[in-house]
Design a protein around this motif. Structure first.
Motif, PDB file in Angstrom:
ATOM      1  N   GLU A 199      33.201  48.332  -1.544  1.00 49.79           N
ATOM      2  CA  GLU A 199      33.170  47.020  -2.326  1.00 49.79           C
ATOM      3  C   GLU A 199      34.842  46.411  -2.109  1.00 49.79           C
ATOM      4  N   MET A 200      34.949  45.174  -1.680  1.00 49.54           N
ATOM      5  CA  MET A 200      36.268  44.716  -1.652  1.00 49.54           C
ATOM      6  C   MET A 200      36.388  43.442  -2.613  1.00 49.54           C
ATOM      7  N   LYS A 201      37.988  43.318  -2.972  1.00 47.58           N
ATOM      8  CA  LYS A 201      38.190  42.138  -3.729  1.00 47.58           C
ATOM      9  C   LYS A 201      39.023  41.353  -2.922  1.00 47.58           C
ATOM     10  N   ILE A 202      38.686  40.232  -2.728  1.00 46.22           N
ATOM     11  CA  ILE A 202      39.314  39.214  -1.781  1.00 46.22           C
ATOM     12  C   ILE A 202      40.181  38.026  -2.869  1.00 46.22           C
ATOM     13  N   ASN A 203      41.163  37.982  -2.375  1.00 45.57           N
ATOM     14  CA  ASN A 203      42.234  36.625  -3.210  1.00 45.57           C
ATOM     15  C   ASN A 203      42.420  37.462  -4.481  1.00 45.57           C
ATOM     16  N   ILE A 204      43.470  36.811  -5.070  1.00 50.77           N
ATOM     17  CA  ILE A 204      44.286  37.081  -6.477  1.00 50.77           C
ATOM     18  C   ILE A 204      43.644  36.297  -7.329  1.00 50.77           C
ATOM     19  N   PHE A 243      40.356  37.339   5.141  1.00 50.88           N
ATOM     20  CA  PHE A 243      40.209  38.725   4.912  1.00 50.88           C
ATOM     21  C   PHE A 243      39.833  39.401   6.232  1.00 50.88           C
ATOM     22  N   LEU A 244      38.809  38.984   6.840  1.00 53.84           N
ATOM     23  CA  LEU A 244      38.144  39.695   8.063  1.00 53.84           C
ATOM     24  C   LEU A 244      39.529  39.851   9.192  1.00 53.84           C
ATOM     25  N   GLN A 245      40.109  38.725   9.136  1.00 51.99           N
ATOM     26  CA  GLN A 245      41.321  38.616  10.161  1.00 51.99           C
ATOM     27  C   GLN A 245      42.413  39.680  10.107  1.00 51.99           C
ATOM     28  N   SER A 246      42.484  39.947   8.862  1.00 44.71           N
ATOM     29  CA  SER A 246      43.606  40.678   8.372  1.00 44.71           C
ATOM     30  C   SER A 246      43.380  42.259   8.512  1.00 44.71           C
ATOM     31  N   HIS A 247      42.026  42.403   8.634  1.00 46.98           N
ATOM     32  CA  HIS A 247      41.374  43.812   8.425  1.00 46.98           C
ATOM     33  C   HIS A 247      41.830  44.617   9.806  1.00 46.98           C
ATOM     34  N   PRO A 248      42.408  46.004   9.548  1.00 50.94           N
ATOM     35  CA  PRO A 248      42.765  46.568  10.935  1.00 50.94           C
ATOM     36  C   PRO A 248      41.748  47.041  11.717  1.00 50.94           C
ATOM     37  N   ASN A 249      40.284  47.253  11.204  1.00 49.30           N
ATOM     38  CA  ASN A 249      39.320  47.535  11.731  1.00 49.30           C
ATOM     39  C   ASN A 249      38.579  46.339  12.620  1.00 49.30           C
ATOM     40  N   VAL A 250      38.929  45.084  12.360  1.00 51.23           N
ATOM     41  CA  VAL A 250      38.307  43.974  12.918  1.00 51.23           C
ATOM     42  C   VAL A 250      39.132  43.483  14.138  1.00 51.23           C
ATOM     43  N   ASP A 251      38.067  43.061  15.182  1.00 55.13           N
ATOM     44  CA  ASP A 251      38.671  42.543  16.299  1.00 55.13           C
ATOM     45  C   ASP A 251      38.781  40.961  15.726  1.00 55.13           C
TER      46      ASP A 251
END
Length: 325
Positions: free
Chosen positions: A4-9, A101-109
């Motif tokens: 589960e992910m929490k995106i944005n503050i 969020f996906l752009q900042s994820h280390p496992n995402v191209d």
């Protein structure tokens, strides 16, 4: 793996991220749901509707070697807010935050982020693709028509069904001109919507309607947006889907700038499952529970798989993943 992910503050978005079990960097797919109070899995709270469509799609895509992200719409699942008050622009903004969020994820191209929209999600995907540099968009059970056009065609199909009713009832529907009366009611409702500046209005004193959502969808021209889309596009619809017009997909190659393809899957309905029953609007609820027991359509999944692997899992990218491992 699913987390589960929490995106944005502020006004946080809650979602589920699925990843192949191995480490590495992978292409990613953002799954955007259809209209109504659907959560990240494609379900309505308190067990009113349980489809698990987006959960099944996410797991299928992850098995192909993709990271996927699906999230709760406003007022659904763990998300705060009122889904009725959310306009088209709000839904697009949530999708943009999810892409970031996906752009900042280390496992995402970061160069290979695809948006997969289902039903209303196809319109959101189209809006995103005209302004964001995406690797591709998938239009499932929708595409080309905007929401107002799609709903108008649904009404026309339902009128034809009513007029084709055997015996005295069919004659009565034709005699009473239910199509003319129905369109007058719709026009009256839309006039009220367009004159309002509220997010939600009431009709017939009690029934709440998403006025902002209607206004913003009404003003969005999907065809003009598609003309600005340069990434690969695939559109998939079922020939038993009474909520879309299969014919409009023929326009797709002449609209988008990049490469495109579309597929009409025999005996597939709006939720991408097998439907052997006749194509119908009026009897959808009657068939719905039985259809939900069936698997996602194999041919539909095959077209999704073929397109994803051919465009985003080429030999070079596979070697890059192995190098990271």
């Amino acid at each position: 793996m699913e987390r589960e992910m929490k995106i944005n503050i502020e006004n946080p978005i809650y979602g589920s991220l699925t990843m192949p079990n191995e480490g590495g960097v992978y292409p990613a797919i953002l799954i955007i749901s259809g209209s109504g109070p659907l959560d990240r899995d494609g379900n309505v709270k308190k067990g009113k509707i349980t489809t698990n469509l987006y959960k099944e799609l996410a797991h299928f895509m992850t098995d192909l070697g993709f990271v996927t992200l699906r999230y709760d719409k406003r007022g659904t699942g763990k998300r705060e807010g009122d889904w009725l008050a959310a306009g088209f622009s709000d839904l697009v903004e949530d999708a943009k935050k999810s892409i970031e969020f996906l752009q900042s994820h280390p496992n995402v191209d970061k160069e290979k982020i695809i948006v997969c929209g289902h039903s209303e999600g196809t319109i959101i995907a189209t809006k995103l693709a005209e302004s964001i540099n995406l690797a591709g968009i998938m239009l499932l059970s929708g595409g080309v028509d905007n929401l107002i056009e799609a709903v108008e065609k649904q009404r026309q199909f339902s009128y034809k069904e009513l007029f084709a009713t055997p015996g005295i009832m069919g004659w009565l529907y034709r005699k009473l001109k239910v199509d003319v009366k129905g369109e007058k009611q719709v026009n009256s409702f839309m006039e009220k919507v367009m004159k309002s500046d509220k997010d939600v209005i009431k009709v017939q004193l009690f029934f709440k309607q998403p006025a902002k959502w209607y206004r913003e969808h009404n003003s969005f021209n999907t065809r003009e947006a598609l003309k600005r889309v340069t990434c690969p596009v695939i559109a998939i619809q079922g020939d038993k889907d009474a909520l879309v017009d299969n014919e409009v997909l023929k326009e797709l190659p002449n609209l988008v700038q990049g490469k495109s393809e579309f597929h009409i899957i025999p005996n597939m309905e709006h939720g991408l499952r097998v439907q052997s029953e006749p194509k119908t609007v009026l009897k959808m609820r009657k068939f719905f529970k039985e259809i939900l027991k069936r698997p996602l359509h194999e041919e539909g999944l095959m077209e999704i798989s073929t397109w994803l692997v051919a465009n985003y899992k080429n030999e070079e990218s596979m070697n890059e993943e192995k190098a990271v491992l």
